[in-house]
Design a protein around this motif. Structure first.
Motif, PDB file in Angstrom:
ATOM      1  N   GLN A 192     -41.451   2.719  16.557  1.00  0.00           N
ATOM      2  CA  GLN A 192     -41.361   1.641  15.687  1.00  0.00           C
ATOM      3  C   GLN A 192     -41.173   0.223  16.351  1.00  0.00           C
ATOM      4  OE1 GLN A 192     -40.806   1.337  12.597  1.00  0.00           O
ATOM      5  NE2 GLN A 192     -41.600   3.490  12.204  1.00  0.00           N
ATOM      6  N   LEU A 193     -41.085   0.073  18.282  1.00  0.00           N
ATOM      7  CA  LEU A 193     -41.123  -0.582  19.104  1.00  0.00           C
ATOM      8  C   LEU A 193     -42.680  -0.610  19.245  1.00  0.00           C
ATOM      9  CD1 LEU A 193     -38.279   0.624  21.076  1.00  0.00           C
ATOM     10  CD2 LEU A 193     -38.204  -1.535  19.876  1.00  0.00           C
ATOM     11  N   LEU A 194     -43.425  -0.102  19.260  1.00  0.00           N
ATOM     12  CA  LEU A 194     -44.858  -0.283  19.718  1.00  0.00           C
ATOM     13  C   LEU A 194     -45.477  -0.514  18.112  1.00  0.00           C
ATOM     14  CD1 LEU A 194     -45.802   3.556  20.425  1.00  0.00           C
ATOM     15  CD2 LEU A 194     -45.405   1.456  22.240  1.00  0.00           C
ATOM     16  N   LYS A 195     -45.140  -0.182  17.325  1.00  0.00           N
ATOM     17  CA  LYS A 195     -45.460  -0.871  15.824  1.00  0.00           C
ATOM     18  C   LYS A 195     -44.757  -2.292  15.571  1.00  0.00           C
ATOM     19  CE  LYS A 195     -46.351   3.252  13.434  1.00  0.00           C
ATOM     20  NZ  LYS A 195     -45.362   3.954  12.219  1.00  0.00           N
ATOM     21  N   SER A 196     -44.153  -3.150  17.083  1.00  0.00           N
ATOM     22  CA  SER A 196     -43.545  -4.514  16.591  1.00  0.00           C
ATOM     23  C   SER A 196     -43.793  -4.931  17.279  1.00  0.00           C
ATOM     24  CB  SER A 196     -41.857  -4.218  17.405  1.00  0.00           C
ATOM     25  OG  SER A 196     -42.064  -3.771  19.115  1.00  0.00           O
ATOM     26  N   GLY A 197     -43.448  -6.389  17.839  1.00  0.00           N
ATOM     27  CA  GLY A 197     -44.345  -7.512  17.762  1.00  0.00           C
ATOM     28  C   GLY A 197     -44.094  -7.674  19.178  1.00  0.00           C
ATOM     29  N   ASN A 198     -42.979  -6.868  19.889  1.00  0.00           N
ATOM     30  CA  ASN A 198     -42.189  -6.942  21.164  1.00  0.00           C
ATOM     31  C   ASN A 198     -42.892  -5.621  21.962  1.00  0.00           C
ATOM     32  OD1 ASN A 198     -41.596  -7.700  23.977  1.00  0.00           O
ATOM     33  ND2 ASN A 198     -39.683  -7.778  23.368  1.00  0.00           N
ATOM     34  N   PRO A 199     -43.514  -4.689  22.026  1.00  0.00           N
ATOM     35  CA  PRO A 199     -43.788  -3.248  22.654  1.00  0.00           C
ATOM     36  C   PRO A 199     -42.760  -2.944  23.868  1.00  0.00           C
ATOM     37  CG  PRO A 199     -46.098  -4.103  22.692  1.00  0.00           C
ATOM     38  CD  PRO A 199     -45.068  -5.584  22.365  1.00  0.00           C
ATOM     39  N   PRO A 200     -42.480  -2.365  24.411  1.00  0.00           N
ATOM     40  CA  PRO A 200     -41.624  -2.160  25.333  1.00  0.00           C
ATOM     41  C   PRO A 200     -43.018  -2.101  26.297  1.00  0.00           C
ATOM     42  CG  PRO A 200     -41.676   0.230  24.164  1.00  0.00           C
ATOM     43  CD  PRO A 200     -42.519  -1.246  22.901  1.00  0.00           C
ATOM     44  N   THR A 201     -42.741  -1.353  27.775  1.00  0.00           N
ATOM     45  CA  THR A 201     -43.482  -1.224  28.858  1.00  0.00           C
ATOM     46  C   THR A 201     -42.725   0.588  28.832  1.00  0.00           C
ATOM     47  OG1 THR A 201     -43.066  -3.126  30.027  1.00  0.00           O
ATOM     48  CG2 THR A 201     -43.521  -0.727  31.238  1.00  0.00           C
ATOM     49  N   ILE A 202     -44.235   1.684  29.216  1.00  0.00           N
ATOM     50  CA  ILE A 202     -43.657   2.722  28.746  1.00  0.00           C
ATOM     51  C   ILE A 202     -44.271   3.428  30.628  1.00  0.00           C
ATOM     52  CG2 ILE A 202     -44.327   4.915  27.450  1.00  0.00           C
ATOM     53  CD1 ILE A 202     -44.755   2.816  25.374  1.00  0.00           C
TER      54      ILE A 202
ATOM     55  N   GLY B 146     -53.012  14.848  27.765  1.00  0.00           N
ATOM     56  CA  GLY B 146     -52.933  12.910  27.341  1.00  0.00           C
ATOM     57  C   GLY B 146     -51.468  11.887  27.427  1.00  0.00           C
ATOM     58  N   ARG B 147     -51.748  10.705  27.410  1.00  0.00           N
ATOM     59  CA  ARG B 147     -50.868  10.173  27.064  1.00  0.00           C
ATOM     60  C   ARG B 147     -50.296   9.411  26.263  1.00  0.00           C
ATOM     61  NH1 ARG B 147     -53.021   8.507  32.478  1.00  0.00           N
ATOM     62  NH2 ARG B 147     -53.745   6.768  31.232  1.00  0.00           N
ATOM     63  N   ILE B 148     -48.760   8.997  26.237  1.00  0.00           N
ATOM     64  CA  ILE B 148     -48.637   8.084  25.078  1.00  0.00           C
ATOM     65  C   ILE B 148     -49.170   6.934  24.966  1.00  0.00           C
ATOM     66  CG2 ILE B 148     -46.324   6.293  23.598  1.00  0.00           C
ATOM     67  CD1 ILE B 148     -44.420   9.032  24.752  1.00  0.00           C
ATOM     68  N   PRO B 149     -49.968   6.350  24.180  1.00  0.00           N
ATOM     69  CA  PRO B 149     -50.495   4.895  23.963  1.00  0.00           C
ATOM     70  C   PRO B 149     -49.408   3.353  24.929  1.00  0.00           C
ATOM     71  CG  PRO B 149     -50.874   5.561  22.178  1.00  0.00           C
ATOM     72  CD  PRO B 149     -49.849   7.079  22.678  1.00  0.00           C
ATOM     73  N   GLY B 150     -50.605   3.455  25.807  1.00  0.00           N
ATOM     74  CA  GLY B 150     -49.919   2.019  26.628  1.00  0.00           C
ATOM     75  C   GLY B 150     -49.167   2.372  28.148  1.00  0.00           C
ATOM     76  N   ALA B 151     -49.471   3.543  27.913  1.00  0.00           N
ATOM     77  CA  ALA B 151     -48.541   3.768  29.366  1.00  0.00           C
ATOM     78  C   ALA B 151     -48.806   3.852  30.609  1.00  0.00           C
ATOM     79  CB  ALA B 151     -47.618   5.909  29.110  1.00  0.00           C
ATOM     80  N   MET B 152     -48.408   3.279  31.684  1.00  0.00           N
ATOM     81  CA  MET B 152     -48.745   3.404  33.008  1.00  0.00           C
ATOM     82  C   MET B 152     -48.235   4.494  33.369  1.00  0.00           C
ATOM     83  SD  MET B 152     -45.786   0.412  34.056  1.00  0.00           S
ATOM     84  CE  MET B 152     -46.448   0.634  35.526  1.00  0.00           C
ATOM     85  N   VAL B 153     -48.521   4.978  34.405  1.00  0.00           N
ATOM     86  CA  VAL B 153     -48.341   6.087  35.292  1.00  0.00           C
ATOM     87  C   VAL B 153     -47.674   5.763  36.391  1.00  0.00           C
ATOM     88  CG1 VAL B 153     -49.096   7.975  36.551  1.00  0.00           C
ATOM     89  CG2 VAL B 153     -50.444   7.095  34.671  1.00  0.00           C
ATOM     90  N   MET B 154     -46.603   6.713  37.013  1.00  0.00           N
ATOM     91  CA  MET B 154     -45.444   6.584  37.968  1.00  0.00           C
ATOM     92  C   MET B 154     -44.969   7.493  38.717  1.00  0.00           C
ATOM     93  SD  MET B 154     -42.785   3.536  38.566  1.00  0.00           S
ATOM     94  CE  MET B 154     -44.067   1.561  39.505  1.00  0.00           C
ATOM     95  N   SER B 155     -44.608   7.578  39.847  1.00  0.00           N
ATOM     96  CA  SER B 155     -44.068   9.045  40.178  1.00  0.00           C
ATOM     97  C   SER B 155     -42.994   8.174  40.916  1.00  0.00           C
ATOM     98  CB  SER B 155     -44.466   9.377  41.497  1.00  0.00           C
ATOM     99  OG  SER B 155     -43.448  10.481  42.522  1.00  0.00           O
ATOM    100  N   VAL B 156     -41.765   9.846  40.519  1.00  0.00           N
ATOM    101  CA  VAL B 156     -40.076   8.993  40.452  1.00  0.00           C
ATOM    102  C   VAL B 156     -40.078   8.750  42.080  1.00  0.00           C
ATOM    103  CG1 VAL B 156     -38.426   9.860  41.596  1.00  0.00           C
ATOM    104  CG2 VAL B 156     -39.854  10.912  39.085  1.00  0.00           C
ATOM    105  N   ASP B 157     -41.122   9.232  42.732  1.00  0.00           N
ATOM    106  CA  ASP B 157     -41.020   8.821  44.364  1.00  0.00           C
ATOM    107  C   ASP B 157     -42.028   7.428  44.692  1.00  0.00           C
ATOM    108  OD1 ASP B 157     -39.239  11.494  44.972  1.00  0.00           O
ATOM    109  OD2 ASP B 157     -41.372  12.415  44.710  1.00  0.00           O
ATOM    110  N   ASP B 158     -42.850   6.604  44.106  1.00  0.00           N
ATOM    111  CA  ASP B 158     -43.122   5.495  44.374  1.00  0.00           C
ATOM    112  C   ASP B 158     -42.669   4.686  44.931  1.00  0.00           C
ATOM    113  OD1 ASP B 158     -45.824   7.232  43.531  1.00  0.00           O
ATOM    114  OD2 ASP B 158     -46.435   6.203  41.318  1.00  0.00           O
ATOM    115  N   ASP B 159     -43.243   3.415  45.321  1.00  0.00           N
ATOM    116  CA  ASP B 159     -42.533   2.284  45.422  1.00  0.00           C
ATOM    117  C   ASP B 159     -42.670   1.245  44.139  1.00  0.00           C
ATOM    118  OD1 ASP B 159     -41.516   0.174  47.092  1.00  0.00           O
ATOM    119  OD2 ASP B 159     -43.095  -0.609  48.042  1.00  0.00           O
ATOM    120  N   LEU B 160     -41.270   1.668  43.582  1.00  0.00           N
ATOM    121  CA  LEU B 160     -40.691   0.463  43.143  1.00  0.00           C
ATOM    122  C   LEU B 160     -41.699  -1.009  43.070  1.00  0.00           C
ATOM    123  CD1 LEU B 160     -37.458   1.534  42.120  1.00  0.00           C
ATOM    124  CD2 LEU B 160     -39.587   2.521  41.132  1.00  0.00           C
TER     125      LEU B 160
END
Length: 309
Positions: A213-223, A235-249
């Motif tokens: 529902q959030l993806l279909k709204s006008g203000n989609p979340p950062t995934i 495959g990934r959820i549409p629009g998802a960015m890749v990041m590791s738990v150990d990455d520099d935030l």
């Protein structure tokens, strides 16, 4: 205890085979001490060192090749299943993949000396398409080194091990209880570590239907997708960015003052990796952060689309 020693003496090789096989298949039954003990009992002449070594190696190879074939057939899903039954569930796949990708099949030579590594590494080797001949070669070398070192230590300190066994035998049922208590303490410690880890990761989650529902709204979340590279091949959820738990935030560009939510997902039990990253983001000021309940598996099971890399 005397009965147990008689069992090892009379059925030593079968006992070793079953113990090694079960441990390498994932059961929390340490086989290294068994190899040390049977190595110490070599001087009694019930079996030879080459036969004992061969028994341990064959049992390990059977278990490892089963995981290898499971990885080849089911890919990253089998590694997720391994972590679900692991006493150390959070990062076993991620850490194993990091080591394996860096050193390749040669990492199998020392895999059995690293708790939780061998089974996942074998499945990973199959999932990423390591040739079976190369896998068997390095896995055999690793099994020989692992089994051989235990047998060597047992034979080297045979007097000390024999004295310890004699003491336990003289204690009778109390010796059996002492061994059982030590094993119970080991399992309890692992379970407590797992319990405390999961307790620390308790937080609000979001369901897959809510995310849709959030993806279909006008203000989609950062995934954010925190799965390993192998797991992302499906495959990934549409629009998802890749990041590791150990990455520099600091590389994550999100304005914490906006109302945009941050949704994190993985493919691990209890959303462990996703929850770990969520906590790290909260510590940096991001207040609207939630892991996805069930991760990518729940998303796929609900029939939602994914995009390929």
């Amino acid at each position: 205890m005397a009965f147990l020693l008689d069992l090892i003496e009379q059925y030593g090789l079968f006992f070793v085979f079953g113990n090694v096989l079960l441990e390498q298949l994932g059961a929390p039954i340490p086989a290294y001490p068994t190899l040390v003990i049977t190595g110490a009992l070599l001087e009694r002449g019930e079996y030879s060192a080459p036969m004992l070594l061969l028994t341990g190696v064959i049992a390990a190879l059977i278990a490892d090749y089963a995981w290898y074939m499971a990885g080849r057939r089911y890919g990253g899903r089998v590694m997720a299943k391994l972590c679900r039954i692991s006493l150390s569930p959070d990062s076993c796949v991620r850490q194993t993949e990091g080591v394996y990708m860096r050193y390749g099949p040669a990492s199998l030579i020392v895999a059995k000396f690293i708790p939780g590594f061998a089974s996942v590494a074998s499945a990973l080797a199959g999932a990423i398409g390591t040739r079976s001949g190369k896998f068997i070669l390095f896995d055999t070398l690793g099994a020989v080194l692992w089994s051989g070192s235990a047998i060597f230590l047992g034979s080297l300190f045979s007097s000390a091990v024999s004295d310890l066994l004699d003491i336990l035998a003289s204690l009778g049922k109390w010796g059996v209880m002492l061994v059982a208590l030590a094993f119970a303490v080991y399992l309890a410690k692992k379970w407590w570590q797992r319990y405390m880890f999961l307790k620390d990761l308790r937080m609000a989650r979001i369901t897959v239907s809510e995310l849709d529902q959030l993806l279909k709204s006008g203000n989609p979340p950062t995934i954010i997708d925190v799965r390993t590279g192998v797991a992302q091949q499906g495959g990934r959820i549409p629009g998802a960015m890749v990041m590791s738990v150990d990455d520099d935030l600091s590389a994550l560009v999100i304005n914490p003052e906006t109302n945009s939510e941050v949704i994190i997902y993985c493919a691990c039990p209890n959303e462990a990796s996703a929850a770990r990253l969520a906590k790290k983001l909260m510590q940096r000021g991001y207040t609207r952060v939630r892991p996805l309940t069930g991760g990518i598996d729940a998303w796929l099971a609900a029939g939602y689309a994914v995009e390929q890399q």
